[in-house]
Design an enzyme around this catalytic site. Structure first.
Site, PDB file in Angstrom:
ATOM      1  N   CYS A  68     -10.550   7.951  22.394  1.00 39.19           N
ATOM      2  CA  CYS A  68      -9.978   8.075  21.048  1.00 39.19           C
ATOM      3  C   CYS A  68      -8.475   8.367  21.112  1.00 39.19           C
ATOM      4  O   CYS A  68      -8.034   9.242  21.848  1.00 39.19           O
ATOM      5  CB  CYS A  68     -10.687   9.186  20.283  1.00 39.19           C
ATOM      6  SG  CYS A  68     -10.119   9.325  18.582  1.00 39.19           S
ATOM      7  N   CYS A  72      -6.964  15.617  18.849  1.00 41.85           N
ATOM      8  CA  CYS A  72      -7.656  16.843  18.396  1.00 41.85           C
ATOM      9  C   CYS A  72      -7.899  17.772  19.595  1.00 41.85           C
ATOM     10  O   CYS A  72      -8.563  17.375  20.568  1.00 41.85           O
ATOM     11  CB  CYS A  72      -8.973  16.486  17.724  1.00 41.85           C
ATOM     12  SG  CYS A  72      -8.795  15.167  16.504  1.00 41.85           S
ATOM     13  N   CYS A  75     -11.464  18.303  21.291  1.00 45.05           N
ATOM     14  CA  CYS A  75     -12.411  17.193  21.469  1.00 45.05           C
ATOM     15  C   CYS A  75     -12.446  16.608  22.875  1.00 45.05           C
ATOM     16  O   CYS A  75     -11.404  16.315  23.479  1.00 45.05           O
ATOM     17  CB  CYS A  75     -12.086  16.089  20.466  1.00 45.05           C
ATOM     18  SG  CYS A  75     -13.343  14.801  20.437  1.00 45.05           S
ATOM     19  N   CYS A 112     -27.055  10.563  11.656  1.00 45.86           N
ATOM     20  CA  CYS A 112     -25.604  10.607  11.552  1.00 45.86           C
ATOM     21  C   CYS A 112     -24.979   9.910  12.757  1.00 45.86           C
ATOM     22  O   CYS A 112     -25.197  10.310  13.900  1.00 45.86           O
ATOM     23  CB  CYS A 112     -25.164  12.066  11.484  1.00 45.86           C
ATOM     24  SG  CYS A 112     -23.378  12.242  11.407  1.00 45.86           S
ATOM     25  N   CYS A 143     -25.732   8.740   7.572  1.00 47.20           N
ATOM     26  CA  CYS A 143     -24.417   9.373   7.537  1.00 47.20           C
ATOM     27  C   CYS A 143     -23.581   8.738   8.647  1.00 47.20           C
ATOM     28  O   CYS A 143     -24.120   8.380   9.702  1.00 47.20           O
ATOM     29  CB  CYS A 143     -24.574  10.873   7.789  1.00 47.20           C
ATOM     30  SG  CYS A 143     -22.986  11.743   7.811  1.00 47.20           S
ATOM     31  N   CYS A 203     -19.755  14.809   3.325  1.00 45.48           N
ATOM     32  CA  CYS A 203     -20.130  15.831   4.304  1.00 45.48           C
ATOM     33  C   CYS A 203     -18.808  16.290   4.918  1.00 45.48           C
ATOM     34  O   CYS A 203     -18.131  15.513   5.591  1.00 45.48           O
ATOM     35  CB  CYS A 203     -21.043  15.212   5.363  1.00 45.48           C
ATOM     36  SG  CYS A 203     -21.364  16.328   6.745  1.00 45.48           S
ATOM     37  N   ARG A 275     -24.572  23.420   6.971  1.00 43.18           N
ATOM     38  CA  ARG A 275     -25.200  23.098   8.271  1.00 43.18           C
ATOM     39  C   ARG A 275     -24.664  23.975   9.391  1.00 43.18           C
ATOM     40  O   ARG A 275     -23.453  24.055   9.626  1.00 43.18           O
ATOM     41  CB  ARG A 275     -24.996  21.622   8.623  1.00 43.18           C
ATOM     42  CG  ARG A 275     -25.719  21.249   9.942  1.00 43.18           C
ATOM     43  CD  ARG A 275     -25.749  19.751  10.247  1.00 43.18           C
ATOM     44  NE  ARG A 275     -26.186  19.004   9.104  1.00 43.18           N
ATOM     45  CZ  ARG A 275     -25.417  18.190   8.402  1.00 43.18           C
ATOM     46  NH1 ARG A 275     -24.178  17.975   8.772  1.00 43.18           N
ATOM     47  NH2 ARG A 275     -25.887  17.564   7.354  1.00 43.18           N
TER      48      ARG A 275
HETATM   49  N1  SAM Z   1     -13.592  10.661  15.126  1.00 41.14           N
HETATM   50  C1  SAM Z   1     -14.126  11.097  13.908  1.00 41.14           C
HETATM   51  C2  SAM Z   1     -13.358  12.210  13.267  1.00 41.14           C
HETATM   52  O1  SAM Z   1     -12.763  13.004  13.944  1.00 41.14           O
HETATM   53  O2  SAM Z   1     -13.406  12.297  12.040  1.00 41.14           O
HETATM   54  C3  SAM Z   1     -15.588  11.502  14.000  1.00 41.14           C
HETATM   55  C4  SAM Z   1     -16.140  12.240  15.194  1.00 41.14           C
HETATM   56  S1  SAM Z   1     -15.567  13.902  15.435  1.00 41.14           S
HETATM   57  C5  SAM Z   1     -16.200  14.220  17.037  1.00 41.14           C
HETATM   58  C6  SAM Z   1     -16.507  14.853  14.278  1.00 41.14           C
HETATM   59  C7  SAM Z   1     -16.315  16.334  14.204  1.00 41.14           C
HETATM   60  O3  SAM Z   1     -16.937  16.979  15.312  1.00 41.14           O
HETATM   61  C8  SAM Z   1     -14.909  16.888  14.251  1.00 41.14           C
HETATM   62  O4  SAM Z   1     -14.262  16.799  13.015  1.00 41.14           O
HETATM   63  C9  SAM Z   1     -15.159  18.336  14.617  1.00 41.14           C
HETATM   64  O5  SAM Z   1     -15.356  19.096  13.439  1.00 41.14           O
HETATM   65  C10 SAM Z   1     -16.454  18.283  15.421  1.00 41.14           C
HETATM   66  N2  SAM Z   1     -16.217  18.608  16.845  1.00 41.14           N
HETATM   67  C11 SAM Z   1     -15.650  17.808  17.759  1.00 41.14           C
HETATM   68  N3  SAM Z   1     -15.562  18.413  18.960  1.00 41.14           N
HETATM   69  C12 SAM Z   1     -16.091  19.657  18.803  1.00 41.14           C
HETATM   70  C13 SAM Z   1     -16.272  20.766  19.687  1.00 41.14           C
HETATM   71  N4  SAM Z   1     -15.886  20.729  20.954  1.00 41.14           N
HETATM   72  N5  SAM Z   1     -16.859  21.874  19.195  1.00 41.14           N
HETATM   73  C14 SAM Z   1     -17.248  21.924  17.900  1.00 41.14           C
HETATM   74  N6  SAM Z   1     -17.093  20.898  17.020  1.00 41.14           N
HETATM   75  C15 SAM Z   1     -16.518  19.778  17.459  1.00 41.14           C
HETATM   76  C1  DTB Z   2     -19.853  17.801  12.554  1.00 41.42           C
HETATM   77  O1  DTB Z   2     -19.275  18.562  11.766  1.00 41.42           O
HETATM   78  N1  DTB Z   2     -20.334  18.168  13.725  1.00 41.42           N
HETATM   79  C2  DTB Z   2     -20.875  17.025  14.433  1.00 41.42           C
HETATM   80  C3  DTB Z   2     -20.778  15.896  13.371  1.00 41.42           C
HETATM   81  N2  DTB Z   2     -20.041  16.518  12.324  1.00 41.42           N
HETATM   82  C4  DTB Z   2     -20.246  14.590  13.725  1.00 41.42           C
HETATM   83  C5  DTB Z   2     -20.233  16.754  15.729  1.00 41.42           C
HETATM   84  C6  DTB Z   2     -20.259  17.934  16.670  1.00 41.42           C
HETATM   85  C7  DTB Z   2     -19.641  17.507  17.924  1.00 41.42           C
HETATM   86  C8  DTB Z   2     -19.743  18.536  18.984  1.00 41.42           C
HETATM   87  C9  DTB Z   2     -19.055  18.154  20.216  1.00 41.42           C
HETATM   88  C10 DTB Z   2     -19.598  16.988  20.946  1.00 41.42           C
HETATM   89  O2  DTB Z   2     -20.829  16.731  20.950  1.00 41.42           O
HETATM   90  O3  DTB Z   2     -18.800  16.290  21.557  1.00 41.42           O
HETATM   91 FE1  SF4 Z   3     -11.058  11.349  18.027  1.00 45.08          FE
HETATM   92 FE2  SF4 Z   3     -12.389  13.515  18.751  1.00 45.08          FE
HETATM   93 FE3  SF4 Z   3     -10.401  13.712  17.034  1.00 45.08          FE
HETATM   94 FE4  SF4 Z   3     -12.687  12.515  16.255  1.00 45.08          FE
HETATM   95  S1  SF4 Z   3     -12.443  14.641  16.814  1.00 45.08           S
HETATM   96  S2  SF4 Z   3     -10.586  11.807  15.900  1.00 45.08           S
HETATM   97  S3  SF4 Z   3     -13.287  11.560  18.204  1.00 45.08           S
HETATM   98  S4  SF4 Z   3     -10.226  13.058  19.196  1.00 45.08           S
END
Ligand code: SAM
Ligand code: DTB
Ligand code: SF4
Length: 330
Positions: A68, A72, A75, A112, A143, A203, A275
């Site tokens: 990606c 963030c 992530c 989702c 979702c 959501c 959630r």
């Molecule tokens: N790329 C898209 C976006 O960011 O909108 C969708 C996928 S992203 C992984 C979805 C959500 O997962 C993020 O907004 C964040 O709230 C959550 N998330 C990602 N990494 C995480 C982590 N290490 N611990 C907890 N929540 C996480």
């Molecule tokens: C949300 O708020 N939590 C989910 C879903 N929306 C997409 C994602 C959690 C991701 C946790 C880290 C991972 O699995 O990489």
């Molecule tokens: Fe990309 Fe992860 Fe950020 Fe979603 S949360 S936009 S997958 S870097």
């Protein structure tokens, strides 16, 4: 300030009557209430709006993992961090539908699908639309979380039958820029407007335990509760620290503060599903039980989220049995 004055101010702020406009002072007053008062209030509101012993089960699938372009700080899927994750291409539609069927047969009512994109490209839309249709045909709620959407993409997904779009604001506007630099808070709100305008359910929630202050959590929930319509679903994630990301060593949130955050979400958004999302593998059963008492009524099931671990069915059903909780039925 005397204790009595403080108490008077607090109760008047807390008992004022709302449309859905909350001030930060009101939200802070709630967050800082004595824990028993806060939980009693949250549980009372929860019971007025939901069956207190039912929890909705959602299942996640990463339909496109890693690579990606966004940065963030939390992530595993960002190209900016060395998390060791292998990137993959967009999954085949048939495989997605087969995975959804398994999840449905294991009791999930919402599916989702998440993609590690900044936004979907025009060439991706045909496949994601087919995924929505295929999963919906199984009788599940659908979702997706695909990053930013423009209005036309929102319409396309809505027309395909997508029930919810997940797009988190993650934290306060102030703290957002410390966590992500490749987009801003206003970009997030813009996508949420498109999602709403095209008729899908929203959501939207965030992550706590990223080193933020309590006021950032309170502000995040205030922004959500003050949207023209609050999100139908509010995921509260506890940061899963990922090695190689800037937040790998963030100070974890105190469990009591986490429970306060859940209670505040319940009180400020009485009709929304709250959630208890990422981070449950690091929570004790007792902490999860307090979260359910504070008004959480949805979880992710299965042993993986998108890339990170989750408790898995046996553990969750064991906890549900001990707490007398029932999965919500389709
Ligand atoms: N790329 C898209 C976006 O960011 O909108 C969708 C996928 S992203 C992984 C979805 C959500 O997962 C993020 O907004 C964040 O709230 C959550 N998330 C990602 N990494 C995480 C982590 N290490 N611990 C907890 N929540 C996480
Ligand atoms: C949300 O708020 N939590 C989910 C879903 N929306 C997409 C994602 C959690 C991701 C946790 C880290 C991972 O699995 O990489
Ligand atoms: Fe990309 Fe992860 Fe950020 Fe979603 S949360 S936009 S997958 S870097």
């Amino acid at each position: 300030m005397t204790l009595a004055t403080h108490h008077d101010e607090r109760s008047s702020a807390v008992s004022s009557n709302h449309g859905n406009t909350w001030t930060l002072a009101e939200a802070s007053a709630l967050y800082e209430m004595p824990f028993n008062d806060l939980l009693f209030r949250a549980q009372t509101i929860h019971r007025e709006n939901f069956d207190p012993n039912r929890v909705q089960l959602s299942r996640l699938l990463s339909i496109k993992t890693g690579g990606c372009p966004e940065d963030c700080g939390y992530c595993s899927q960002s190209v900016h961090h060395e998390s060791g994750l292998t990137a993959s291409k967009l999954m085949e539609v048939e495989r997605v539908v087969a995975e959804a069927r398994k999840a449905r047969d294991a009791g999930a009512t919402r599916y989702c699908m998440g993609a590690a994109w900044r936004n979907p490209k025009p060439r991706d839309m045909e496949a994601v639309v087919a995924m929505v249709k295929g999963v919906k045909a199984l009788g599940m709620e659908t979702c997706m979380t695909l990053g930013m959407l423009d209005r036309a993409q929102s319409e396309q997904l809505s027309e395909a039958g997508l029930d919810y779009y997940n797009h988190n604001i993650d934290t306060s506007e102030r703290y957002y820029r410390e966590i992500i630099t490749t987009r801003n808070f206003a970009d997030r709100l813009e996508t949420l407007e498109h999602v709403r305008a095209s008729g899908m359910k929203v959501c939207c929630g965030g992550i706590v335990g990223m080193g933020e202050q309590a006021i950032d959590r309170i502000e995040m929930l205030t922004v959500l509760a003050n949207l023209p319509e609050p999100p139908e679903s509010v995921p509260i994630n506890m940061l899963i620290p990922i090695a190689g990301t800037p937040l790998a060593n963030a100070t974890p949130i105190e469990p009591i503060d986490f429970v306060r955050t859940i209670a505040l979400a319940r009180i400020m958004m009485p009709k929304s599903y709250v959630r208890l999302s990422a981070g449950r593998t690091a929570m004790s059963d007792e902490m999860q039980a307090l979260c359910f008492f504070a008004g959480a009524n949805s979880i992710f099931v299965g042993d993986v989220l998108l890339t990170a671990g989750n408790p898995g069915n046996d553990e969750d059903m064991g906890l549900f049995r001990r707490l007398g909780l029932q999965p919500e039925e389709q």
